[in-house]
Every structure is written in structure tokens, then in C-alpha cells.
Design an enzyme around this catalytic site. Sequence first.
Site, short mmCIF file in Angstrom:
data_model
loop_
_atom_site.label_atom_id
_atom_site.label_comp_id
_atom_site.label_asym_id
_atom_site.label_seq_id
_atom_site.Cartn_x
_atom_site.Cartn_y
_atom_site.Cartn_z
N GLY A 233 17.00 -16.68 -20.46
CA GLY A 233 17.21 -16.58 -18.75
C GLY A 233 16.04 -17.00 -18.24
N GLN B 32 10.41 -16.48 -11.03
CA GLN B 32 9.88 -16.76 -12.16
C GLN B 32 8.95 -17.83 -12.21
OE1 GLN B 32 12.94 -15.09 -15.33
NE2 GLN B 32 11.00 -14.15 -15.83
N CYS C 97 10.73 -9.39 -20.90
CA CYS C 97 10.75 -10.42 -19.71
C CYS C 97 9.61 -11.20 -19.78
CB CYS C 97 10.59 -9.38 -18.31
SG CYS C 97 10.65 -10.62 -17.05
N LEU C 98 9.84 -12.72 -19.69
CA LEU C 98 8.63 -13.76 -19.62
C LEU C 98 7.77 -13.47 -18.60
CD1 LEU C 98 11.07 -16.60 -20.00
CD2 LEU C 98 9.94 -15.68 -21.90
N HIS D 7 19.96 -8.67 -15.84
CA HIS D 7 18.34 -8.92 -15.97
C HIS D 7 17.97 -10.03 -14.75
CE1 HIS D 7 14.35 -8.85 -18.08
NE2 HIS D 7 14.32 -10.12 -17.33
N GLU D 8 18.67 -11.27 -15.07
CA GLU D 8 18.39 -12.35 -14.22
C GLU D 8 18.87 -12.09 -12.67
OE1 GLU D 8 16.53 -14.46 -15.59
OE2 GLU D 8 16.70 -13.73 -17.68
N HIS E 290 16.18 -10.35 -11.05
CA HIS E 290 14.98 -11.17 -10.53
C HIS E 290 15.06 -11.85 -9.09
CE1 HIS E 290 12.16 -11.09 -13.74
NE2 HIS E 290 12.98 -11.56 -14.63
ZN ZN Z 1 12.76 -11.32 -16.74
#
Ligand code: ZN
Length: 197
Positions: free
Chosen positions: A48, A53, A110-111, A152-153, A156
Site C-alpha cells: 500500500g 507518503q 512502513c515504507l 494502515h493506509e 496515513h
Molecule cells: Zn505506512
Amino acid sequence: MRLKIVQLGEAVLRQRGRELKPGEIKGKEIQDLIEWMRETMYDAPGVGLAAPQVGLSMQLAVIEDRAENFRDAPPEFLKERERKPVPFHVLINPKITLDPGENVSFFEGCLSLPGFTGVVARARRVRVDCLDHAGVPRVINASGWYARILQHEIDHLFGTVYVDRMLPRTFMNMENFNRYWKSTSMADVLKSAQIET
Ligand code: ZN
């Protein structure tokens, strides 16, 4: 095109994204952005990616969990996490409703904070009301790992990162996760961290 993934500490990750107007979703800017976010997510790789991000404070995220992402995981690991393939799709202006029933705890990463992981308790089931890539209203009823990805997404898009919700005593770098905890049951992970369940 591959976009730069911003890291924790950038203010955009702590802002509430703006809602997109139905009229702008079909425009070239948003359609290009969706394609670039898709390419960036594949490249990362991740399951995702949310617009904040890539530095854009708007309520848009892309999700896809391909079978090849978890082809090497043991079947019991996948079963415990209820992880199944999720086709590519886009979330715009989502409203999430957490099922008040069961919560499930698993490691998450997480990225925007690469190299680390921590256990997050999340609703096992969710409902999401959103617009899709074409601005068409959609209702998603999800459970298991897909429900976790959605939570999670969508977090964000409202300025929340998993570390805000994790069990802090389970936070660690990926090197030690892979060395010690990768194959440990969640019950033992929590017990070792002296977390009451
Ligand atoms: Zn994340």
C-alpha cells in the site's frame, strides 16, 4: 515514474489530507499520480502507498497485495494472518468503520520508516466507504491482512503512523526481527516483551 517516498519527520506525514473533489479525480493530474504511486509501490516493494507518503496531503491511497509478495511464507503463517491476494485498487476520501469485535496483533512495517517493525493491534474486520479511481462510490468489507492494510493506509491519510498505535515494547529493527522473532508465535512475542494479553 518512481516517486520519492518521504520519511517520518516530514510534516506532511502528520497532516490530515484534503478530500479530492469528484470532478478532479478523472483529471490527468490525479490519474497520472495514481499510475506513479502504483509504480512506486511495486518498486518499493509495498502492499500500500498513501499520497502523504509521496509528499501530497490528499486522501488518496493505492493498495495491492500480490500472491508473489508472500509466496515464500509458510501456509500456517498466512493462515494465522488471513493473508490472501488483493487486486490493485485505489481509495479516495475513505471513511473507515472498525468492527468492534475481535482485535488481532501482528508485526507491521512502513515504507516511511524502513528497517523497523512493531506489533500493532488492529480490528480484524473493517468497512470502508470510499471513491475508486474513477470517482465511483465503493463499499469494501474486509477482514484479516487486507483489513490491516486498509487501516494502515487510511491512518496515513489522517496523519497517523503505525508507531502511534503499536505496542512500544515490541519495536525493533528488521535485522533482529529476522534473527529472533520472524517465526515466533505472537503469543510468545508478547510474552517475551512482558505484555499482558
Ligand atoms: Zn505506512
